[in-house]
Design a protein around this motif. Structure first.
Motif, PDB file in Angstrom:
ATOM      1  N   ILE A  50       0.734  -1.255   0.092  1.00  0.00           N
ATOM      2  CA  ILE A  50      -0.344  -0.368   0.053  1.00  0.00           C
ATOM      3  C   ILE A  50       0.544   1.445  -0.050  1.00  0.00           C
ATOM      4  O   ILE A  50       0.497   2.311  -0.765  1.00  0.00           O
ATOM      5  CB  ILE A  50      -0.699   0.040   0.954  1.00  0.00           C
ATOM      6  N   ASN A  51       1.511   1.406   0.958  1.00  0.00           N
ATOM      7  CA  ASN A  51       2.915   2.535   0.477  1.00  0.00           C
ATOM      8  C   ASN A  51       3.672   2.121   1.673  1.00  0.00           C
ATOM      9  O   ASN A  51       4.124   2.096   2.729  1.00  0.00           O
ATOM     10  CB  ASN A  51       1.912   3.779   1.683  1.00  0.00           C
ATOM     11  N   PRO A  52       5.185   1.749   0.649  1.00  0.00           N
ATOM     12  CA  PRO A  52       6.518   1.154   1.640  1.00  0.00           C
ATOM     13  C   PRO A  52       7.277   1.943   1.880  1.00  0.00           C
ATOM     14  O   PRO A  52       8.082   1.676   2.989  1.00  0.00           O
ATOM     15  CB  PRO A  52       7.033   0.562  -0.307  1.00  0.00           C
ATOM     16  N   ASP A  53       6.706   3.755   1.467  1.00  0.00           N
ATOM     17  CA  ASP A  53       7.892   4.164   2.549  1.00  0.00           C
ATOM     18  C   ASP A  53       7.408   4.034   3.669  1.00  0.00           C
ATOM     19  O   ASP A  53       8.153   4.939   4.908  1.00  0.00           O
ATOM     20  CB  ASP A  53       7.314   5.104   2.077  1.00  0.00           C
ATOM     21  N   LEU A  54       6.563   3.925   4.419  1.00  0.00           N
ATOM     22  CA  LEU A  54       5.669   3.966   6.302  1.00  0.00           C
ATOM     23  C   LEU A  54       6.992   2.399   6.423  1.00  0.00           C
ATOM     24  O   LEU A  54       6.350   2.224   7.585  1.00  0.00           O
ATOM     25  CB  LEU A  54       4.395   3.391   6.650  1.00  0.00           C
ATOM     26  N   VAL A  55       6.908   1.931   5.528  1.00  0.00           N
ATOM     27  CA  VAL A  55       7.604   0.183   6.018  1.00  0.00           C
ATOM     28  C   VAL A  55       9.139   0.170   6.128  1.00  0.00           C
ATOM     29  O   VAL A  55       9.799   0.738   5.641  1.00  0.00           O
ATOM     30  CB  VAL A  55       7.574  -1.131   5.469  1.00  0.00           C
ATOM     31  N   ASN A  56       9.413  -0.214   7.590  1.00  0.00           N
ATOM     32  CA  ASN A  56      10.935  -0.250   8.191  1.00  0.00           C
ATOM     33  C   ASN A  56      12.167  -1.239   7.107  1.00  0.00           C
ATOM     34  O   ASN A  56      11.755  -2.363   7.279  1.00  0.00           O
ATOM     35  CB  ASN A  56      10.953  -0.323   9.374  1.00  0.00           C
ATOM     36  N   PRO A  57      12.261  -0.689   5.858  1.00  0.00           N
ATOM     37  CA  PRO A  57      13.117  -1.576   5.453  1.00  0.00           C
ATOM     38  C   PRO A  57      14.703  -2.430   5.733  1.00  0.00           C
ATOM     39  O   PRO A  57      14.578  -4.029   5.633  1.00  0.00           O
ATOM     40  CB  PRO A  57      14.137  -0.444   4.197  1.00  0.00           C
ATOM     41  N   THR A  58      15.051  -2.382   6.988  1.00  0.00           N
ATOM     42  CA  THR A  58      15.783  -2.400   7.436  1.00  0.00           C
ATOM     43  C   THR A  58      15.428  -4.185   9.269  1.00  0.00           C
ATOM     44  O   THR A  58      16.075  -3.646  10.301  1.00  0.00           O
ATOM     45  CB  THR A  58      17.036  -1.777   8.161  1.00  0.00           C
ATOM     46  N   GLN A  59      13.532  -4.166   8.750  1.00  0.00           N
ATOM     47  CA  GLN A  59      14.324  -4.755  10.537  1.00  0.00           C
ATOM     48  C   GLN A  59      14.425  -6.082   9.758  1.00  0.00           C
ATOM     49  O   GLN A  59      14.704  -6.405   9.056  1.00  0.00           O
ATOM     50  CB  GLN A  59      12.537  -4.854  10.313  1.00  0.00           C
TER      51      GLN A  59
END
Length: 246
Positions: A77-86
């Motif tokens: 939906i909105n990749p910018d809201l997801v932490n890429p380095t979890q």
């Protein structure tokens, strides 16, 4: 810097386009530090367990898996809201690394040198610090995507091994070696930043570079140095800073 370290996203999560000018295909991390996300059927199965046997849901690891599925959906939906380095769970990272001979060798080395979980955690933290310093989530995702797609597995694992090894004492670099490093845009900025520590930091980088180069065959080494040469000065500086012990 992701496959074997961070949780991956579904195909297409990052979207097309380029946040750094290099282009982006998908947000998938294919090598193994990233966990595959579950489908709709698996989500329904976990939700049923949540309703019917919450103790099992908590104790079996399904709660973490469910969180990954929800985050993967959010990434679409909105990749910018997801932490890429979890960071990926250690057990899953071990399993994915053990899918190749080179990965099994790294796991074995870390097991014998203080424990896989300890080294993995240190590498995940260091890699995340490098990636987060590059900018917003989309920029981070672009970098991780290119690291995964453009570097062969032996080169990626060599980087992880170097991060895990930590700083070692080396003879400070000569003035000529420092000046040679400072002749590059990233090197110029870092030598100025390091000040009196520049000789020690440059020596640390040179020692790491030699170990990586010595541990790779000619083709993999070429791919690694070509990839590094293609990075922007800011990205190269972020990598060098961490690898020099910063």
């Amino acid at each position: 810097m992701s496959n074997e370290l961070t949780i991956s996203e579904n195909p297409g999560a990052a979207g097309a386009g380029s946040a750094t000018g290099e282009g982006l295909t998908t947000g998938v991390h294919q090598s193994g530090i990233a966990s595959p996300s579950g489908g709709a059927g698996r989500k329904a199965e976990i939700e049923r367990a949540m309703r019917e046997d919450f103790d099992l849901y908590e104790s079996s690891g399904m709660s973490a898996e469910y969180r990954q599925i929800l985050e993967s959906e959010q990434a679409q939906i909105n990749p910018d809201l997801v932490n890429p380095t979890q960071p990926m769970a250690a057990d899953q990272s071990r399993m994915l690394l053990c899918g190749s001979q080179a990965g099994r060798r790294l796991v074995s080395d870390w097991d014998s040198l203080g424990g896989f979980r300890v080294h993995l955690g240190n590498v995940q933290r260091s890699a995340s610090e490098i990636v987060r310093s590059l900018g917003a989530n989309r920029v981070q995702r672009v970098f991780m995507e290119h690291f995964d797609r453009h570097l062969p597995e032996p080169a990626r694992l060599a980087v992880y091994a170097e991060i895990a090894a930590g700083s070692m004492y080396v003879t400070p670099a000569t003035a000529a070696e420092v000046n040679s490093f400072a002749a590059t845009p990233a090197g110029k900025a870092l030598v100025s930043e390091w000040g009196a520590d520049a000789a020690a930091c440059v020596a640390q980088l040179r020692a790491r570079a030699k170990r990586i180069d010595d541990g790779l065959d000619e083709d993999d080494a070429h791919e690694f140095w070509f990839w590094l040469d293609e990075q922007t000065p800011a990205t190269a500086a972020a990598i060098f800073r961490k690898m020099a012990g910063g």
